[in-house]
Motif scaffolding. Structure first.
Motif, PDB file in Angstrom:
ATOM      1  N   LEU A   6      20.314   6.479  -9.868  1.00 24.84           N
ATOM      2  CA  LEU A   6      20.274   5.029  -9.672  1.00 24.84           C
ATOM      3  C   LEU A   6      18.875   4.576  -9.258  1.00 24.84           C
ATOM      4  O   LEU A   6      18.374   3.553  -9.749  1.00 24.84           O
ATOM      5  N   LYS A   7      18.225   5.341  -8.355  1.00 21.21           N
ATOM      6  CA  LYS A   7      16.849   5.016  -7.958  1.00 21.21           C
ATOM      7  C   LYS A   7      15.908   5.081  -9.152  1.00 21.21           C
ATOM      8  O   LYS A   7      15.044   4.225  -9.321  1.00 21.21           O
ATOM      9  N   ALA A   8      16.082   6.098  -9.984  1.00 26.79           N
ATOM     10  CA  ALA A   8      15.222   6.255 -11.160  1.00 26.79           C
ATOM     11  C   ALA A   8      15.410   5.088 -12.128  1.00 26.79           C
ATOM     12  O   ALA A   8      14.441   4.564 -12.673  1.00 26.79           O
ATOM     13  N   ARG A   9      16.651   4.683 -12.332  1.00 30.65           N
ATOM     14  CA  ARG A   9      16.929   3.554 -13.227  1.00 30.65           C
ATOM     15  C   ARG A   9      16.295   2.272 -12.694  1.00 30.65           C
ATOM     16  O   ARG A   9      15.659   1.516 -13.435  1.00 30.65           O
ATOM     17  N   ALA A  10      16.437   2.016 -11.396  1.00 32.01           N
ATOM     18  CA  ALA A  10      15.853   0.824 -10.788  1.00 32.01           C
ATOM     19  C   ALA A  10      14.328   0.850 -10.889  1.00 32.01           C
ATOM     20  O   ALA A  10      13.702  -0.164 -11.203  1.00 32.01           O
ATOM     21  N   ALA A  11      13.730   1.995 -10.658  1.00 27.04           N
ATOM     22  CA  ALA A  11      12.269   2.119 -10.746  1.00 27.04           C
ATOM     23  C   ALA A  11      11.795   1.857 -12.166  1.00 27.04           C
ATOM     24  O   ALA A  11      10.797   1.154 -12.375  1.00 27.04           O
ATOM     25  N   ARG A  12      12.484   2.419 -13.164  1.00 30.93           N
ATOM     26  CA  ARG A  12      12.094   2.177 -14.559  1.00 30.93           C
ATOM     27  C   ARG A  12      12.179   0.695 -14.898  1.00 30.93           C
ATOM     28  O   ARG A  12      11.326   0.157 -15.606  1.00 30.93           O
ATOM     29  N   ASP A  13      13.187  -0.002 -14.371  1.00 32.40           N
ATOM     30  CA  ASP A  13      13.320  -1.442 -14.611  1.00 32.40           C
ATOM     31  C   ASP A  13      12.151  -2.213 -14.007  1.00 32.40           C
ATOM     32  O   ASP A  13      11.615  -3.137 -14.619  1.00 32.40           O
ATOM     33  N   ILE A  14      11.745  -1.838 -12.803  1.00 34.39           N
ATOM     34  CA  ILE A  14      10.606  -2.494 -12.153  1.00 34.39           C
ATOM     35  C   ILE A  14       9.341  -2.286 -12.980  1.00 34.39           C
ATOM     36  O   ILE A  14       8.605  -3.229 -13.255  1.00 34.39           O
ATOM     37  N   PHE A  15       9.099  -1.059 -13.404  1.00 37.19           N
ATOM     38  CA  PHE A  15       7.902  -0.776 -14.197  1.00 37.19           C
ATOM     39  C   PHE A  15       7.963  -1.489 -15.545  1.00 37.19           C
ATOM     40  O   PHE A  15       6.949  -1.965 -16.036  1.00 37.19           O
ATOM     41  N   ARG A  16       9.137  -1.585 -16.135  1.00 40.53           N
ATOM     42  CA  ARG A  16       9.287  -2.271 -17.424  1.00 40.53           C
ATOM     43  C   ARG A  16       8.909  -3.744 -17.290  1.00 40.53           C
ATOM     44  O   ARG A  16       8.272  -4.312 -18.163  1.00 40.53           O
ATOM     45  N   ARG A  17       9.266  -4.379 -16.158  1.00 40.85           N
ATOM     46  CA  ARG A  17       8.933  -5.790 -15.945  1.00 40.85           C
ATOM     47  C   ARG A  17       7.431  -6.010 -15.814  1.00 40.85           C
ATOM     48  O   ARG A  17       6.932  -7.081 -16.117  1.00 40.85           O
ATOM     49  N   GLU A  49       0.326   9.088  10.225  1.00 39.98           N
ATOM     50  CA  GLU A  49       0.908  10.279  10.838  1.00 39.98           C
ATOM     51  C   GLU A  49       1.034  10.165  12.356  1.00 39.98           C
ATOM     52  O   GLU A  49       1.969  10.654  12.942  1.00 39.98           O
ATOM     53  N   ASP A  50       0.075   9.521  12.996  1.00 42.09           N
ATOM     54  CA  ASP A  50       0.106   9.399  14.453  1.00 42.09           C
ATOM     55  C   ASP A  50       0.791   8.121  14.924  1.00 42.09           C
ATOM     56  O   ASP A  50       0.681   7.740  16.076  1.00 42.09           O
ATOM     57  N   GLY A  51       1.505   7.444  14.040  1.00 38.91           N
ATOM     58  CA  GLY A  51       2.255   6.250  14.395  1.00 38.91           C
ATOM     59  C   GLY A  51       1.454   4.963  14.348  1.00 38.91           C
ATOM     60  O   GLY A  51       1.972   3.897  14.649  1.00 38.91           O
ATOM     61  N   VAL A  52       0.190   5.048  13.973  1.00 37.52           N
ATOM     62  CA  VAL A  52      -0.669   3.868  13.900  1.00 37.52           C
ATOM     63  C   VAL A  52      -0.395   3.127  12.594  1.00 37.52           C
ATOM     64  O   VAL A  52      -0.235   3.741  11.543  1.00 37.52           O
ATOM     65  N   LEU A  53      -0.336   1.812  12.675  1.00 37.21           N
ATOM     66  CA  LEU A  53      -0.128   0.995  11.484  1.00 37.21           C
ATOM     67  C   LEU A  53      -1.410   0.975  10.659  1.00 37.21           C
ATOM     68  O   LEU A  53      -2.486   0.670  11.164  1.00 37.21           O
ATOM     69  N   LEU A  54      -1.303   1.345   9.392  1.00 37.18           N
ATOM     70  CA  LEU A  54      -2.430   1.342   8.475  1.00 37.18           C
ATOM     71  C   LEU A  54      -2.199   0.281   7.408  1.00 37.18           C
ATOM     72  O   LEU A  54      -1.049   0.024   7.030  1.00 37.18           O
ATOM     73  N   VAL A  55      -3.259  -0.317   6.930  1.00 36.56           N
ATOM     74  CA  VAL A  55      -3.159  -1.269   5.825  1.00 36.56           C
ATOM     75  C   VAL A  55      -4.056  -0.768   4.708  1.00 36.56           C
ATOM     76  O   VAL A  55      -5.263  -0.615   4.888  1.00 36.56           O
ATOM     77  N   ASP A  56      -3.445  -0.449   3.575  1.00 35.25           N
ATOM     78  CA  ASP A  56      -4.206  -0.054   2.395  1.00 35.25           C
ATOM     79  C   ASP A  56      -4.492  -1.318   1.594  1.00 35.25           C
ATOM     80  O   ASP A  56      -3.579  -2.076   1.290  1.00 35.25           O
ATOM     81  N   GLN A  57      -5.762  -1.530   1.255  1.00 35.25           N
ATOM     82  CA  GLN A  57      -6.086  -2.714   0.475  1.00 35.25           C
ATOM     83  C   GLN A  57      -5.428  -2.656  -0.892  1.00 35.25           C
ATOM     84  O   GLN A  57      -4.975  -3.659  -1.408  1.00 35.25           O
ATOM     85  N   VAL A  58      -5.363  -1.441  -1.484  1.00 33.93           N
ATOM     86  CA  VAL A  58      -4.735  -1.303  -2.795  1.00 33.93           C
ATOM     87  C   VAL A  58      -3.977   0.015  -2.854  1.00 33.93           C
ATOM     88  O   VAL A  58      -4.483   1.043  -2.405  1.00 33.93           O
ATOM     89  N   GLN A  59      -2.769  -0.043  -3.385  1.00 34.23           N
ATOM     90  CA  GLN A  59      -1.998   1.154  -3.708  1.00 34.23           C
ATOM     91  C   GLN A  59      -1.586   1.053  -5.172  1.00 34.23           C
ATOM     92  O   GLN A  59      -1.321  -0.037  -5.670  1.00 34.23           O
ATOM     93  N   ILE A  60      -1.545   2.202  -5.827  1.00 35.15           N
ATOM     94  CA  ILE A  60      -1.066   2.256  -7.204  1.00 35.15           C
ATOM     95  C   ILE A  60       0.117   3.212  -7.247  1.00 35.15           C
ATOM     96  O   ILE A  60       0.080   4.295  -6.649  1.00 35.15           O
ATOM     97  N   SER A  61       1.160   2.802  -7.949  1.00 35.96           N
ATOM     98  CA  SER A  61       2.367   3.614  -8.100  1.00 35.96           C
ATOM     99  C   SER A  61       2.633   3.906  -9.566  1.00 35.96           C
ATOM    100  O   SER A  61       2.306   3.100 -10.435  1.00 35.96           O
ATOM    101  N   ALA A  62       3.231   5.075  -9.805  1.00 32.99           N
ATOM    102  CA  ALA A  62       3.619   5.492 -11.158  1.00 32.99           C
ATOM    103  C   ALA A  62       4.976   6.175 -11.061  1.00 32.99           C
ATOM    104  O   ALA A  62       5.398   6.605  -9.986  1.00 32.99           O
ATOM    105  N   LEU A  63       5.646   6.281 -12.186  1.00 33.15           N
ATOM    106  CA  LEU A  63       6.908   7.011 -12.229  1.00 33.15           C
ATOM    107  C   LEU A  63       6.631   8.511 -12.199  1.00 33.15           C
ATOM    108  O   LEU A  63       5.746   9.000 -12.910  1.00 33.15           O
ATOM    109  N   VAL A  64       7.377   9.240 -11.384  1.00 32.61           N
ATOM    110  CA  VAL A  64       7.192  10.689 -11.266  1.00 32.61           C
ATOM    111  C   VAL A  64       7.445  11.381 -12.605  1.00 32.61           C
ATOM    112  O   VAL A  64       6.789  12.374 -12.918  1.00 32.61           O
TER     113      VAL A  64
END
Length: 103
Positions: A6-17, A49-64
């Motif tokens: 179900l997670k894989a199907r939802a992820a593919r739908d997000i990437f398709r959009r 890792e040490d519990g500090v809040l980090l902000v990434d200016q940019v993240q890129i995601s792909a399907l595994v």
């Protein structure tokens, strides 16, 4: 259908959009170039890792299923811009995400 399926199907739908603006590539340190569907997110908060809040200016995601592993110093190319992987952030078995900076 399992939870993982179900997670894989939802992820593919997000990437398709996002397909129109999300076709890109990933080049690893070995020199293998992969064509991928990518999602770019800006100003993403995460807990370090040490519990500090980090902000990434940019993240890129792909399907595994398209990109099983991301390495530091790998390069994504998206919309004519190159993005250097600074740190792999997450791999839940469906989506893999990396913090990146302009290359």
């Amino acid at each position: 259908m399992s939870r993982q399926q179900l997670k894989a199907r939802a992820a593919r739908d997000i990437f398709r959009r996002h397909r129109e603006e999300a076709l890109g590539s990933y080049l690893d340190a070995v020199g293998e170039l992969l064509e991928l569907e990518l999602v770019l997110a800006r100003d993403v908060e995460r807990v370090g890792e040490d519990g500090v809040l980090l902000v990434d200016q940019v993240q890129i995601s792909a399907l595994v299923e398209q990109l099983p592993k991301v390495r530091r110093d790998g390069v994504f190319t998206l919309a004519g811009k190159a993005w250097l992987v600074t740190v792999p952030v997450r791999n839940d078995g469906v989506v893999i995400t990396a913090a990146v900076r302009p290359s």
